[in-house]
Design an enzyme around this catalytic site. Structure first.
Site, PDB file in Angstrom:
ATOM      1  N   ASP A  45       0.825  -1.210   0.000  1.00 46.69           N
ATOM      2  CA  ASP A  45       0.000   0.000   0.000  1.00 46.69           C
ATOM      3  C   ASP A  45       0.860   1.261   0.000  1.00 46.69           C
ATOM      4  O   ASP A  45       0.529   2.254  -0.623  1.00 46.69           O
ATOM      5  CB  ASP A  45      -0.922   0.016   1.231  1.00 46.69           C
ATOM      6  CG  ASP A  45      -1.962  -1.091   1.165  1.00 46.69           C
ATOM      7  OD1 ASP A  45      -2.195  -1.610   0.064  1.00 46.69           O
ATOM      8  OD2 ASP A  45      -2.524  -1.433   2.219  1.00 46.69           O
TER       9      ASP A  45
ATOM     10  N   GLU B  66     -17.315  -3.052  11.121  1.00 48.22           N
ATOM     11  CA  GLU B  66     -17.234  -4.500  10.868  1.00 48.22           C
ATOM     12  C   GLU B  66     -15.785  -4.939  10.912  1.00 48.22           C
ATOM     13  O   GLU B  66     -14.886  -4.119  10.803  1.00 48.22           O
ATOM     14  CB  GLU B  66     -17.782  -4.802   9.462  1.00 48.22           C
ATOM     15  CG  GLU B  66     -19.207  -4.368   9.272  1.00 48.22           C
ATOM     16  CD  GLU B  66     -19.606  -4.359   7.799  1.00 48.22           C
ATOM     17  OE1 GLU B  66     -18.927  -5.010   6.982  1.00 48.22           O
ATOM     18  OE2 GLU B  66     -20.586  -3.680   7.474  1.00 48.22           O
TER      19      GLU B  66
ATOM     20  N   LYS C 154     -12.577  -6.617   9.146  1.00 46.51           N
ATOM     21  CA  LYS C 154     -12.097  -6.806   7.777  1.00 46.51           C
ATOM     22  C   LYS C 154     -11.522  -8.214   7.703  1.00 46.51           C
ATOM     23  O   LYS C 154     -10.475  -8.503   8.286  1.00 46.51           O
ATOM     24  CB  LYS C 154     -11.029  -5.774   7.440  1.00 46.51           C
ATOM     25  CG  LYS C 154     -10.595  -5.823   5.998  1.00 46.51           C
ATOM     26  CD  LYS C 154      -9.751  -4.606   5.656  1.00 46.51           C
ATOM     27  CE  LYS C 154      -9.497  -4.503   4.167  1.00 46.51           C
ATOM     28  NZ  LYS C 154      -8.878  -5.664   3.583  1.00 46.51           N
TER      29      LYS C 154
ATOM     30  N   ASP D 249      -9.773 -11.431   6.207  1.00 48.90           N
ATOM     31  CA  ASP D 249      -8.629 -11.524   5.311  1.00 48.90           C
ATOM     32  C   ASP D 249      -8.710 -12.783   4.450  1.00 48.90           C
ATOM     33  O   ASP D 249      -8.010 -13.758   4.675  1.00 48.90           O
ATOM     34  CB  ASP D 249      -7.342 -11.509   6.140  1.00 48.90           C
ATOM     35  CG  ASP D 249      -6.130 -11.234   5.276  1.00 48.90           C
ATOM     36  OD1 ASP D 249      -6.311 -10.839   4.116  1.00 48.90           O
ATOM     37  OD2 ASP D 249      -5.003 -11.407   5.774  1.00 48.90           O
TER      38      ASP D 249
ATOM     39  N   TYR E  31     -22.378  -7.363   2.717  1.00 50.42           N
ATOM     40  CA  TYR E  31     -22.879  -6.294   1.850  1.00 50.42           C
ATOM     41  C   TYR E  31     -24.048  -6.824   1.017  1.00 50.42           C
ATOM     42  O   TYR E  31     -23.873  -7.767   0.250  1.00 50.42           O
ATOM     43  CB  TYR E  31     -21.728  -5.849   0.945  1.00 50.42           C
ATOM     44  CG  TYR E  31     -21.921  -4.553   0.199  1.00 50.42           C
ATOM     45  CD1 TYR E  31     -22.887  -3.624   0.549  1.00 50.42           C
ATOM     46  CD2 TYR E  31     -21.076  -4.247  -0.863  1.00 50.42           C
ATOM     47  CE1 TYR E  31     -23.013  -2.436  -0.143  1.00 50.42           C
ATOM     48  CE2 TYR E  31     -21.192  -3.054  -1.568  1.00 50.42           C
ATOM     49  CZ  TYR E  31     -22.168  -2.154  -1.199  1.00 50.42           C
ATOM     50  OH  TYR E  31     -22.291  -0.987  -1.884  1.00 50.42           O
TER      51      TYR E  31
ATOM     52  N   LYS F 187      -6.411  -0.646   8.940  1.00 52.95           N
ATOM     53  CA  LYS F 187      -5.619  -1.882   8.978  1.00 52.95           C
ATOM     54  C   LYS F 187      -4.905  -2.010  10.324  1.00 52.95           C
ATOM     55  O   LYS F 187      -4.253  -1.066  10.779  1.00 52.95           O
ATOM     56  CB  LYS F 187      -4.575  -1.872   7.850  1.00 52.95           C
ATOM     57  CG  LYS F 187      -5.173  -1.841   6.449  1.00 52.95           C
ATOM     58  CD  LYS F 187      -5.730  -3.179   6.030  1.00 52.95           C
ATOM     59  CE  LYS F 187      -4.836  -4.035   5.256  1.00 52.95           C
ATOM     60  NZ  LYS F 187      -4.312  -3.897   4.016  1.00 52.95           N
TER      61      LYS F 187
ATOM     62  N   CYS G 121      24.535 -29.290  -3.245  1.00 53.66           N
ATOM     63  CA  CYS G 121      23.885 -29.732  -2.010  1.00 53.66           C
ATOM     64  C   CYS G 121      24.826 -29.580  -0.822  1.00 53.66           C
ATOM     65  O   CYS G 121      25.966 -30.043  -0.873  1.00 53.66           O
ATOM     66  CB  CYS G 121      23.450 -31.195  -2.160  1.00 53.66           C
ATOM     67  SG  CYS G 121      22.755 -31.860  -0.645  1.00 53.66           S
TER      68      CYS G 121
ATOM     69  N   CYS H   4      25.669 -33.341   0.438  1.00 56.22           N
ATOM     70  CA  CYS H   4      26.370 -34.375  -0.314  1.00 56.22           C
ATOM     71  C   CYS H   4      27.128 -33.828  -1.522  1.00 56.22           C
ATOM     72  O   CYS H   4      27.769 -34.579  -2.247  1.00 56.22           O
ATOM     73  CB  CYS H   4      25.388 -35.468  -0.757  1.00 56.22           C
ATOM     74  SG  CYS H   4      24.256 -34.911  -2.038  1.00 56.22           S
TER      75      CYS H   4
ATOM     76  N   CYS I 203      18.083 -31.355  -4.517  1.00 58.08           N
ATOM     77  CA  CYS I 203      19.255 -32.211  -4.635  1.00 58.08           C
ATOM     78  C   CYS I 203      18.751 -33.521  -5.240  1.00 58.08           C
ATOM     79  O   CYS I 203      17.922 -34.205  -4.650  1.00 58.08           O
ATOM     80  CB  CYS I 203      19.871 -32.477  -3.268  1.00 58.08           C
ATOM     81  SG  CYS I 203      21.047 -33.854  -3.323  1.00 58.08           S
TER      82      CYS I 203
ATOM     83  N   CYS J  77      22.068 -39.054  -0.535  1.00 53.43           N
ATOM     84  CA  CYS J  77      22.117 -37.824   0.273  1.00 53.43           C
ATOM     85  C   CYS J  77      21.514 -38.066   1.674  1.00 53.43           C
ATOM     86  O   CYS J  77      20.330 -38.390   1.803  1.00 53.43           O
ATOM     87  CB  CYS J  77      21.357 -36.725  -0.465  1.00 53.43           C
ATOM     88  SG  CYS J  77      21.345 -35.146   0.387  1.00 53.43           S
TER      89      CYS J  77
HETATM   90  S1  IVH Z   1     -16.922  -3.882   1.986  1.00 52.98           S
HETATM   91  C1  IVH Z   1     -17.326  -1.050  -1.439  1.00 52.98           C
HETATM   92  N1  IVH Z   1     -16.608  -5.179   4.250  1.00 52.98           N
HETATM   93  O1  IVH Z   1     -11.600  -5.930   1.837  1.00 52.98           O
HETATM   94  C2  IVH Z   1     -17.146  -1.891  -0.239  1.00 52.98           C
HETATM   95  N2  IVH Z   1     -14.981  -5.498   2.541  1.00 52.98           N
HETATM   96  O2  IVH Z   1      -9.973  -3.724   0.517  1.00 52.98           O
HETATM   97  C3  IVH Z   1     -16.471  -3.137  -0.561  1.00 52.98           C
HETATM   98  N3  IVH Z   1     -13.217  -7.091   3.122  1.00 52.98           N
HETATM   99  O3  IVH Z   1     -12.451  -6.343  -1.504  1.00 52.98           O
HETATM  100  C4  IVH Z   1     -16.098  -4.041   0.464  1.00 52.98           C
HETATM  101  N4  IVH Z   1     -13.966  -7.596   5.136  1.00 52.98           N
HETATM  102  O4  IVH Z   1     -12.482  -8.405   0.008  1.00 52.98           O
HETATM  103  C5  IVH Z   1     -16.115  -4.925   3.029  1.00 52.98           C
HETATM  104  N5  IVH Z   1     -16.478  -6.271   6.310  1.00 52.98           N
HETATM  105  C6  IVH Z   1     -15.979  -6.040   5.087  1.00 52.98           C
HETATM  106  C7  IVH Z   1     -14.804  -6.666   4.598  1.00 52.98           C
HETATM  107  C8  IVH Z   1     -14.333  -6.359   3.323  1.00 52.98           C
HETATM  108  C9  IVH Z   1     -13.032  -7.828   4.224  1.00 52.98           C
HETATM  109  C10 IVH Z   1     -12.327  -7.116   1.931  1.00 52.98           C
HETATM  110  C11 IVH Z   1     -13.028  -7.267   0.630  1.00 52.98           C
HETATM  111  C12 IVH Z   1     -12.673  -6.059  -0.178  1.00 52.98           C
HETATM  112  C13 IVH Z   1     -11.421  -5.606   0.484  1.00 52.98           C
HETATM  113  C14 IVH Z   1     -11.270  -4.120   0.305  1.00 52.98           C
END
Ligand code: IVH
Length: 703
Positions: free
Chosen positions: A70, A147, A149, A151, A261, A347, A442, A445, A460, A466
């Site tokens: 990022d 919410e 996020k 991963d 969503y 993040k 290696c 050996c 190897c 070995c």
């Molecule tokens: S909302 C326009 N909610 O994060 C809004 N995304 O960097 C779109 N993600 O592509 C996403 N948890 O894969 C939303 N509670 C959450 C999320 C979430 C994980 C991911 C998702 C998105 C990426 C964005």
């Protein structure tokens, strides 16, 4: 130019100081040279970001953290904004990373583009977002839905008349891959909504597909046992899984999904939060960690709480997502080309430490794969002391451009194995240590290493001599999931090798108590125990023996599938590639590896001596539970709700039937689940083979 101690030459392949300083480089040299360095920096960022995109999306093997990615992206965006003369439609800033094009899936346009989110990393940036929203809404009051996020990877699901009709990956944000068949295996997703739910006739719901920690760990253990490359983190494992060509593999892996969503022409409410609660009523998994907040303080409370509490969750999270709750206000705020103005991600800080790299050693595993290991000054990271980190392969070493004595950044952002994610080039000593190069021969050996096409690892090839490969194979043979000879461990194996007592696993069966009880019999008790447990291993079922042989790519599950299908060793070792491939779950890679194994003189010799020693060489006769299927040849196709495919195979055999994988004129009927493939359907109808539903099949057995 002359170099001296205070003006050293740039290290080969490193970013020069000026490039490193990038946009901040405010040296007052002539404009033209400044412009040149901006152009160079832009070029460099673009090419590096393209490479990182590829590592992440195509190889599923990122070498830098999201945060670093990022940061580079942000720098590039700023440079491009300040220098529109260098704009380029193919710049990494012009698109969201794409997972399209693995070639196995049809792609479709998203009904509404799948945008990504802007990222923030600290409270100030969150506050700035909050203030921007306040301004944008001209002082209207607003709520924010907080919410987690998740991963994993995002997914878009379309439901029509209560039925899941399509699942698309994000792809490039505009088009996604159709992974419906794979998504249908996710047990927490409703395929059909219960009758009577007040869901819109047609709607889209988006969320994240994840592989829970426990599944991820089990999967990596299996891969390790098979000598395959490990997944770096659950997200890569989930992505690799969702892109698998075989929905059965997907089903076995145990993916999960959280939805966040709801999109429809008419949603139940103007409140995003209320829509999520409605979706939960319809049967979707919506995280409990979803809160409607009314102030910045409440948002910070949510962030602080989950920064710690997330460590106890069953799935990986990497931040928090903040969304303006009112859909009307969302619309008012609108979006930029890449991301909405009404939502932002915060993040979590990845757990990272800085420490000194002492040296790199190279380990040879049982398959001959050579792994570079970084040995570092001990450093505390996420609660444990870290001394070693995997460097994975030669490409990663080259990319990092490492010298002994460098200060490196180590991260454990969810990953289990610590990784070196970067080098602190600024504190590289003037008189550097040795440059770290991948070895050519290696370390054990001396045999020149080889790199097979399409593989990142070096091997190897001297597998018959070995030492670590020989020892590694015996260690695998005695391991818990294989022959489970638990009175032996790596040290004892090592000792037996040194003493010349064994050269391979078959030699274990010749060991006598007097060989290992010590000169004066002081180790009599443990010696007896060892010999007894070796003896006991002769009773281990044949599928374990097959796994214990350590055939490349043959894990516990595939060993079981092969043993169950072909029943005995002779059948397996004489089987053709086609015959092996016809077994459910066995692809070309595994089949070829088995053929190669039994074509090898040393392997055959080992197998013959194991047979002589008395290990199991066939699966037990099947105990019949009934004869309802006697004489019937049955093909299983589609997906099922009551039992797994594996269970149905067993049920068929236990009721006297025979399961085959391809339809022929000999097929009695097809046990047909949902979503039977069109080719199979066509073949069945052209040969006039009847289909039987799961329900009818179970009824038949009940009779
Ligand atoms: S909302 C326009 N909610 O994060 C809004 N995304 O960097 C779109 N993600 O592509 C996403 N948890 O894969 C939303 N509670 C959450 C999320 C979430 C994980 C991911 C998702 C998105 C990426 C964005």
């Amino acid at each position: 130019m002359e170099y001296d101690l205070f003006n050293p030459p740039p290290a080969p392949n490193t970013v020069s100081d000026k490039q490193e300083a990038g946009i901040e480089a405010t040296d007052n040299t002539a404009k033209s040279s400044n412009e040149k360095s901006v152009a160079e920096r832009i070029e460099q960022l673009r090419s590096e970001l393209h490479q990182h995109n590829y590592n992440y999306y195509v190889l599923n093997a990122p070498v830098i953290s999201d945060q670093e990615f990022d940061k580079m992206m942000k720098e590039l965006q700023e440079l491009e904004a300040a220098h529109p003369e260098f704009s380029d439609p193919n710049s990494p800033t012009q698109r969201v990373g794409s997972d399209l094009g693995s070639g196995n899936f049809n792609s479709y346009a998203h009904e509404r583009p799948m945008l990504s989110l802007g990222n923030t990393y600290n409270r100030e940036e969150v506050r700035a977002f909050y203030d921007r929203v306040k301004d944008g809404l001209n002082g209207q009051p607003f709520d924010i839905c907080c919410e987690l996020k998740f991963d994993g990877l995002s997914i878009s699901l379309i439901y029509e008349n209560r039925n899941l009709v399509r699942a698309l990956t994000r792809g490039d944000g505009v088009r996604g891959d159709d992974v419906t068949a794979n998504v249908r295996t996710i047990r927490t997703l409703p395929l059909v909504l219960p009758k009577g739910v007040a869901a819109p006739e047609r709607f889209e719901i988006r969320g994240e597909v994840l592989l829970p920690w426990s599944r991820f760990e089990a999967l990596n253990e299996e891969r390790e046992a098979r000598g395959e490359a490990l997944f770096a983190n659950p997200r890569n494992a989930a992505s690799g899984t969702l892109k698998s060509k075989d929905a059965r593999v997907v089903a076995q892996r145990g993916l999960d999904a959280y939805l966040y969503y709801v999109l429809a022409d008419k949603t139940p409410s103007d409140s995003h939060y209320a829509n999520l609660l409605a979706a939960r009523m319809w049967g979707f998994q919506v995280s409990d960690a979803t809160r409607l907040t009314h102030s910045l303080d409440e948002i910070f409370d949510f962030i602080d709480y989950w920064d710690t509490a997330r460590k106890d969750l069953p799935v990986a999270t990497d931040g928090v997502v903040l969304k303006i709750d009112s859909l009307r206000q969302q619309e008012e705020l609108g979006m930029t080309a890449k991301s909405p103005r009404w939502a932002i991600a915060y993040k979590f800080q990845a757990e990272r430490a800085r420490t000194r790299l002492n040296n790199v050693t190279f380990q040879v595993g049982r398959t001959g794969a050579v792994t570079p290991v970084a040995n570092m000054e001990p450093v505390l990271l996420a609660g444990t002391t870290v001394r070693r980190a995997s460097l994975h392969n030669a490409d990663i070493i080259n990319m990092l451009d490492l010298y002994e004595g460098d200060y490196v950044y180590v991260e454990k952002a969810g990953e289990i194995i610590p990784q070196i994610v970067g080098v602190d080039y600024d504190s590289r000593p003037l008189l550097t240590g040795k440059k770290i190069d991948f070895i050519k021969t290696c370390p054990e050996c001396g045999t020149p290493l080889v790199r097979y096409e399409g593989e990142a690892a070096h091997y190897c090839p001297n597998s018959t001599v070995c030492p670590p490969q020989l020892k590694g194979r015996v260690e695998h043979f005695i391991s818990r999931d294989a022959m489970n000879i638990d009175s032996l461990g790596p040290e004892t194996i090592d000792e037996y090798f040194t003493r010349g007592l064994i050269k391979d696993a078959a030699d274990l069966y010749n060991i006598k108590v007097e060989d290992i009880c010590g000169e004066d019999g002081t180790r009599m008790k443990s010696a007896k125990k060892i010999v007894e447990s070796i003896e006991a291993s002769k009773k281990m079922p044949f599928d374990r023996v097959l796994y214990a042989l350590g055939i490349r790519f043959v894990g516990r599950v595939s060993a079981q599938q092969i043993a169950t299908a072909l029943r005995d060793l002779d059948h397996i070792r004489n089987a053709s590639l086609e015959e092996l491939q016809a077994i459910d779950g066995i692809g070309t890679k595994i089949a070829q590896s088995i053929v190669d194994f039994f074509a090898d003189k040393h392997a055959t010799d080992l197998v013959n001596r194991l047979i002589k020693a008395g290990v199991q060489t066939s699966m037990p006769e099947i105990q019949l539970q009934g004869e309802q299927l006697k004489g019937k040849v049955i093909v299983i196709s589609g997906t099922f709700t009551q039992h797994s495919r594996e269970e149905y195979k067993e049920i068929i055999t236990k009721h006297g039937g025979k399961n085959t994988s391809s339809i022929s004129s000999k097929t009695s009927f097809i046990l047909a689940g949902e979503n039977m493939g069109p080719t199979k359907l066509q073949k069945a109808s052209s040969l006039n083979i009847p289909l039987m539903s799961e329900e009818d099949f179970l009824k038949l057995l009940d009779e």
